[in-house]
Design a protein around this motif. Structure first.
Motif, PDB file in Angstrom:
ATOM      1  N   VAL A  41       0.893  -1.156   0.013  1.00 30.39           N
ATOM      2  CA  VAL A  41      -0.071   0.033  -0.217  1.00 30.39           C
ATOM      3  C   VAL A  41       0.995   1.110   0.050  1.00 30.39           C
ATOM      4  O   VAL A  41       0.590   2.417  -0.745  1.00 30.39           O
ATOM      5  CB  VAL A  41      -1.005   0.049   1.252  1.00 30.39           C
ATOM      6  CG1 VAL A  41      -1.543   1.283   1.364  1.00 30.39           C
ATOM      7  CG2 VAL A  41      -2.153  -1.139   1.041  1.00 30.39           C
ATOM      8  N   MET A 176      -7.081   2.295   0.343  1.00 25.81           N
ATOM      9  CA  MET A 176      -6.726   1.278  -0.689  1.00 25.81           C
ATOM     10  C   MET A 176      -6.992  -0.367  -0.213  1.00 25.81           C
ATOM     11  O   MET A 176      -7.379  -0.943  -1.101  1.00 25.81           O
ATOM     12  CB  MET A 176      -5.332   1.487  -1.068  1.00 25.81           C
ATOM     13  CG  MET A 176      -4.840   0.307  -2.102  1.00 25.81           C
ATOM     14  SD  MET A 176      -3.215   0.782  -2.808  1.00 25.81           S
ATOM     15  CE  MET A 176      -3.611   2.196  -3.837  1.00 25.81           C
ATOM     16  N   ALA A 177      -6.758  -0.424   1.039  1.00 26.87           N
ATOM     17  CA  ALA A 177      -6.661  -1.736   1.317  1.00 26.87           C
ATOM     18  C   ALA A 177      -6.982  -1.834   3.097  1.00 26.87           C
ATOM     19  O   ALA A 177      -6.606  -0.891   3.650  1.00 26.87           O
ATOM     20  CB  ALA A 177      -5.621  -2.427   1.209  1.00 26.87           C
ATOM     21  N   ALA A 255     -11.907   1.720  -6.716  1.00 23.72           N
ATOM     22  CA  ALA A 255     -11.742   0.496  -6.256  1.00 23.72           C
ATOM     23  C   ALA A 255     -10.598  -0.210  -7.482  1.00 23.72           C
ATOM     24  O   ALA A 255      -9.754  -0.906  -7.016  1.00 23.72           O
ATOM     25  CB  ALA A 255     -12.697  -0.567  -5.871  1.00 23.72           C
ATOM     26  N   HIS A 258      -7.324   1.480  -7.352  1.00 20.53           N
ATOM     27  CA  HIS A 258      -6.659   0.978  -6.353  1.00 20.53           C
ATOM     28  C   HIS A 258      -6.269  -0.590  -6.665  1.00 20.53           C
ATOM     29  O   HIS A 258      -4.883  -0.865  -6.229  1.00 20.53           O
ATOM     30  CB  HIS A 258      -7.374   1.066  -4.998  1.00 20.53           C
ATOM     31  CG  HIS A 258      -7.505   2.504  -4.732  1.00 20.53           C
ATOM     32  ND1 HIS A 258      -8.250   2.878  -3.667  1.00 20.53           N
ATOM     33  CD2 HIS A 258      -7.010   3.756  -5.122  1.00 20.53           C
ATOM     34  CE1 HIS A 258      -8.172   4.075  -3.325  1.00 20.53           C
ATOM     35  NE2 HIS A 258      -7.494   4.641  -4.165  1.00 20.53           N
ATOM     36  N   LEU A 259      -6.992  -1.386  -7.080  1.00 17.97           N
ATOM     37  CA  LEU A 259      -6.472  -2.796  -7.178  1.00 17.97           C
ATOM     38  C   LEU A 259      -5.527  -2.711  -8.272  1.00 17.97           C
ATOM     39  O   LEU A 259      -4.405  -3.684  -8.179  1.00 17.97           O
ATOM     40  CB  LEU A 259      -7.755  -3.554  -7.772  1.00 17.97           C
ATOM     41  CG  LEU A 259      -7.487  -5.125  -7.733  1.00 17.97           C
ATOM     42  CD1 LEU A 259      -7.227  -5.899  -6.797  1.00 17.97           C
ATOM     43  CD2 LEU A 259      -9.061  -5.796  -8.570  1.00 17.97           C
ATOM     44  N   ALA A 262      -2.072  -1.546  -6.577  1.00 16.97           N
ATOM     45  CA  ALA A 262      -1.705  -2.376  -5.614  1.00 16.97           C
ATOM     46  C   ALA A 262      -0.931  -3.679  -6.326  1.00 16.97           C
ATOM     47  O   ALA A 262      -0.008  -4.206  -5.920  1.00 16.97           O
ATOM     48  CB  ALA A 262      -2.664  -2.930  -4.849  1.00 16.97           C
ATOM     49  N   LEU A 283      -4.750  -9.834  -4.076  1.00 18.58           N
ATOM     50  CA  LEU A 283      -5.222  -8.508  -3.431  1.00 18.58           C
ATOM     51  C   LEU A 283      -6.600  -8.227  -3.352  1.00 18.58           C
ATOM     52  O   LEU A 283      -6.835  -7.234  -2.719  1.00 18.58           O
ATOM     53  CB  LEU A 283      -4.254  -7.341  -4.024  1.00 18.58           C
ATOM     54  CG  LEU A 283      -2.624  -7.333  -3.832  1.00 18.58           C
ATOM     55  CD1 LEU A 283      -2.048  -6.621  -4.824  1.00 18.58           C
ATOM     56  CD2 LEU A 283      -2.383  -6.725  -2.273  1.00 18.58           C
ATOM     57  N   VAL A 287      -8.258  -5.297  -1.037  1.00 17.84           N
ATOM     58  CA  VAL A 287      -8.789  -4.201  -1.635  1.00 17.84           C
ATOM     59  C   VAL A 287     -10.111  -3.957  -1.919  1.00 17.84           C
ATOM     60  O   VAL A 287     -10.759  -2.696  -1.767  1.00 17.84           O
ATOM     61  CB  VAL A 287      -8.032  -3.903  -3.099  1.00 17.84           C
ATOM     62  CG1 VAL A 287      -8.424  -2.728  -3.856  1.00 17.84           C
ATOM     63  CG2 VAL A 287      -6.469  -4.046  -2.935  1.00 17.84           C
TER      64      VAL A 287
END
Length: 345
Positions: A41, A176-177, A255, A258-259, A262, A283, A287
């Motif tokens: 992250v 993010m997570a 999302a 972010h995925l 990551a 992940l 996430v």
């Protein structure tokens, strides 16, 4: 764009991250997967939410990560009487200058530790929204840029605990997570008694990486290549959450972004300059799950968001590696992809 000549940057990334990882694992016993996700992250320019019951090391993990990097660190203890201005700052009238002077709040740091974030009211929690998304704070019509790198590491107790407020959907979506530390194994707990029984290891923890090194590593992560089938795979996973019958709120386009970020950071941590579907799969739960809202019927059936994400992973076809005519896959050391049935996790 990453080339073969840039592999030295990935080598440097591995060396720096290994130092930070060893530093944090010297404090957090028996949780290497949690430490790796925290570093993922950080390098993906995200924010981390650590959720678990009291006493399992949530704040200790956040402090260990922050102290392992030579950068500015601020800690905010969230309480019901905390005000938004306590976080962002406030303008105070200066009698000598006969003008307002801005006093920065705790958010003006490179690593911000928000302890028990869900013990503050939603009004106070909303003070983080602009800073987490735009890396800036607007007060009295004036915008102030936040330092870089910038990361919020927040801890929270489960909503069932006394004195907690559920995080608003907009707040959860900016993390993010989410990770749960969990109870340690018996062996790890025994080692913890030896290490923490006398003096806290946090007191002797010294920075092992500089902020400018982290910025260089973030640039290296940005250059990690993601093939079109892997990007489409991430989009299909997120899209499936929006139509699943057990969910009343699916994952947002943020999302998906972010995925992908990551997954690129995870690939770089593994020494690769290209992302694999395995990075996305590994992940997906961390996430996506905290952004999803199960339906009332799913809650009655004790269906969790994590179970729904795992089900979607099993149903969604995974891109499979396939050789390319030029013999170099994607031309950058990466494989080409076809389609294969869902992989059982």
């Amino acid at each position: 764009m990453t080339t073969y000549d840039d592999r030295a940057s990935l080598t440097d990334l591995t060396a720096v991250v290994e130092r930070v990882r060893n530093s944090v694992e010297g404090v957090i016993e028996g949780k290497p997967e949690v430490v790796r996700l925290s570093l993922t992250v950080l390098l993906a320019e995200g924010h981390l939410l650590i959720e678990d019951v009291p006493g399992v090391g949530k704040t200790m993990l956040a402090k260990a990560l922050a102290r392992s990097i030579d950068c500015s660190v601020r800690r905010i203890q969230f309480t019901p009487d905390l005000l938004p201005s306590d976080i962002t700052g406030v303008s105070i009238w200066d009698q000598q200058r006969r003008d307002f002077e801005f006093k920065p709040g705790a958010i003006f740091a490179q690593v911000v530790i928000g302890d028990e974030i869900n013990r503050a009211s939603p009004k106070t929690q909303s003070a983080l929204l602009e800073s987490m998304e735009e890396r800036q704070v607007t007060i009295d019509g004036k915008t102030y840029e936040l330092p870089s790198p910038f990361m919020v590491v927040a801890t929270q107790n489960p909503v069932e605990m006394e004195g907690t407020y559920p995080l608003p959907e907009a707040q959860r979506d900016r993390f993010m997570a989410r990770v749960s530390v969990g109870y340690p194994s018996a062996e790890a707990e025994l080692r913890m008694l030896d290490v923490h029984g006398g003096v806290s290891p946090l007191e002797d923890l010294q920075p092992v990486a500089h902020a400018h090194e982290i910025l260089k590593l973030i640039e290296a992560v940005r250059a990690v290549h993601v093939a079109e089938p892997v990007r489409r795979y991430a989009v299909e996973l997120v899209g499936a959450t929006r139509t699943h019958p057990d969910l009343r709120l699916g994952a947002s386009p943020r999302a998906t972004l972010h995925l992908l970020r990551a997954a690129k950071a995870s690939a770089a941590l593994s020494g690769r300059e290209y992302a694999l579907p395995d990075d996305v799969q590994a992940l997906a739960v961390a996430v996506l799950a905290h952004r999803l809202l199960p339906t009332a019927q799913a809650q009655l059936n004790r269906r969790t968001a994590e179970q729904v994400v795992l089900e979607i992973l099993q149903r969604t076809p995974v891109p499979s590696a396939a050789p390319q005519p030029n013999g170099f896959g994607l031309g950058r050391g990466g494989p080409g992809y076809g389609q294969q049935p869902p992989r059982r996790l």
